[in-house]
Design a protein around this motif. Structure first.
Motif, mmCIF file in Angstrom:
data_model
loop_
_atom_site.group_PDB
_atom_site.id
_atom_site.type_symbol
_atom_site.label_atom_id
_atom_site.label_comp_id
_atom_site.label_asym_id
_atom_site.label_seq_id
_atom_site.Cartn_x
_atom_site.Cartn_y
_atom_site.Cartn_z
ATOM 1 N N UNK A 25 0.660 -1.210 -0.104
ATOM 2 C CA UNK A 25 -0.051 -0.076 -0.253
ATOM 3 C C UNK A 25 0.842 1.240 0.019
ATOM 4 N N UNK A 26 0.597 2.291 -0.847
ATOM 5 C CA UNK A 26 1.319 3.610 -0.684
ATOM 6 C C UNK A 26 1.618 3.894 0.740
ATOM 7 N N UNK A 27 2.628 4.262 0.881
ATOM 8 C CA UNK A 27 3.018 4.749 2.471
ATOM 9 C C UNK A 27 3.294 3.731 3.419
ATOM 10 N N UNK A 91 -13.690 -15.480 -10.388
ATOM 11 C CA UNK A 91 -12.644 -14.605 -11.330
ATOM 12 C C UNK A 91 -13.233 -13.456 -12.282
ATOM 13 N N UNK A 92 -12.759 -12.510 -12.175
ATOM 14 C CA UNK A 92 -13.062 -11.380 -12.835
ATOM 15 C C UNK A 92 -14.372 -10.764 -12.481
ATOM 16 N N UNK A 93 -14.889 -11.051 -11.356
ATOM 17 C CA UNK A 93 -16.345 -10.717 -10.692
ATOM 18 C C UNK A 93 -16.674 -9.329 -10.684
ATOM 19 N N UNK A 94 -15.652 -8.553 -10.763
ATOM 20 C CA UNK A 94 -15.754 -7.029 -10.459
ATOM 21 C C UNK A 94 -15.223 -6.553 -9.433
ATOM 22 N N UNK A 95 -15.423 -5.224 -8.845
ATOM 23 C CA UNK A 95 -14.893 -4.587 -7.959
ATOM 24 C C UNK A 95 -15.258 -5.240 -6.581
ATOM 25 N N UNK A 125 1.868 -2.784 -7.566
ATOM 26 C CA UNK A 125 0.753 -2.478 -6.791
ATOM 27 C C UNK A 125 -0.415 -1.731 -7.898
ATOM 28 N N UNK A 126 -1.736 -1.999 -7.774
ATOM 29 C CA UNK A 126 -2.847 -1.499 -8.471
ATOM 30 C C UNK A 126 -3.805 -1.073 -7.372
ATOM 31 N N UNK A 127 -4.696 0.032 -7.720
ATOM 32 C CA UNK A 127 -5.676 0.435 -6.826
ATOM 33 C C UNK A 127 -7.209 -0.387 -7.208
ATOM 34 N N UNK A 128 -7.172 -1.028 -8.339
ATOM 35 C CA UNK A 128 -8.488 -1.452 -8.885
ATOM 36 C C UNK A 128 -8.777 -2.851 -8.598
ATOM 37 N N UNK A 129 -8.034 -3.409 -7.363
ATOM 38 C CA UNK A 129 -8.134 -4.781 -7.075
ATOM 39 C C UNK A 129 -9.574 -5.129 -6.685
ATOM 40 N N UNK A 130 -10.092 -6.415 -6.595
ATOM 41 C CA UNK A 130 -11.287 -6.699 -6.173
ATOM 42 C C UNK A 130 -11.031 -7.036 -4.845
ATOM 43 N N UNK A 131 -12.210 -6.617 -4.110
ATOM 44 C CA UNK A 131 -12.367 -6.754 -2.456
ATOM 45 C C UNK A 131 -13.827 -7.360 -2.261
ATOM 46 N N UNK A 132 -13.995 -7.620 -0.970
ATOM 47 C CA UNK A 132 -14.991 -8.212 -0.469
ATOM 48 C C UNK A 132 -16.202 -7.131 -0.132
ATOM 49 N N UNK A 133 -17.336 -7.558 -0.523
ATOM 50 C CA UNK A 133 -18.584 -6.770 -0.062
ATOM 51 C C UNK A 133 -18.874 -6.968 1.293
ATOM 52 N N UNK A 156 -10.851 -4.829 1.858
ATOM 53 C CA UNK A 156 -11.658 -3.610 1.435
ATOM 54 C C UNK A 156 -10.995 -2.930 0.107
ATOM 55 N N UNK A 157 -11.928 -2.181 -0.678
ATOM 56 C CA UNK A 157 -11.084 -1.387 -1.783
ATOM 57 C C UNK A 157 -10.075 -0.129 -1.136
ATOM 58 N N UNK A 158 -9.193 -0.232 -2.256
ATOM 59 C CA UNK A 158 -8.021 0.589 -1.765
ATOM 60 C C UNK A 158 -8.080 1.993 -1.293
#
Length: 215
Positions: A25-27, A91-95, A125-133, A156-158
């Motif tokens: 994560x940045x920082x 796989x590729x389920x979205x955000x 690092x990428x910010x658009x990874x998939x997380x859990x609702x 959680x989303x980034x």
């Protein structure tokens, strides 16, 4: 006395390599290794020193990570990190991983569920990874799940500032593994072995996460 035969049970290593280039994560503090002693005329051994965030690579978050009153990683019970586990593909389920993405494999869930969201785990690092609702974690907890895992940097989303998924972990007393590598793991049931280190007062710990076939 004869030696026991080698086990025929297959192993899958879920742990990405940890190095100074491992995504963080940045920082956050990157992994660093330096040599404090090297073998030579005056020294019989090599010695190294490591500095790192405990959230680098495959790791277990402690409740302390998302709640000041939460337990540090040295105080959590080890049972959730060891035992029968189900790998589910979304796989590729979205955000966000929603209950509908896991429903096809929800019958008689074991206490541990790892979700594969990508064809290949990220190595940068990428910010658009998939997380859990958040509702998915509650849905899993209602079905007796005690530990969840994911092949991305966080549940959680980034961009999240409220960490709603982490707060569901807290509300349901779930343990979590993040940054797993599930690229080669088929859907199905396995034995999980992913014990955190006894780092006193730490908010997380690296794990060498593996799956072992049941037969």
């Amino acid at each position: 006395m004869s030696k026991p035969p080698p086990s025929s049970r297959r192993l899958w290593d879920l742990s990405p390599p940890v190095s100074p280039t491992a995504p963080i994560f940045p920082g956050d503090a990157p992994f660093q290794l330096q040599w404090t002693a090297r073998i030579g005329p005056q020294c019989p051994v090599n010695l190294s020193a490591v500095s790192t965030s405990p959230h680098v690579g495959a790791h277990a978050d402690a409740p302390l990570h998302y709640a000041d009153e939460g337990a540090a990683i040295d105080a959590v019970a080890l049972d959730p990190y060891l035992g029968r586990c189900r790998v589910i593909h979304a796989i590729d389920c979205g955000p966000l991983i929603l209950p509908q993405h896991l429903a096809h494999a929800a019958a008689e869930l074991p206490p541990r569920v790892l979700v594969r969201t990508a064809q290949k785990a990220d190595t940068v690092w990428r910010e658009d990874f998939t997380a859990y609702a958040p509702e998915t974690l509650a849905w899993l907890a209602e079905r007796g799940v005690r530990l969840v895992g994911i092949d991305t940097a966080s549940v959680d989303p980034a961009s999240s500032k409220t960490l709603d998924a982490h707060q569901q972990l807290r509300a349901h007393d779930l343990r979590v593994l993040e940054n797993l590598v599930l690229d080669e793991v088929p859907e199905g049931d396995y034995e999980l072995i992913a014990l955190p280190l006894r780092w006193v007062g730490a908010c997380a710990s690296p794990v060498r996460a593996i799956l072992r076939s049941l037969t």
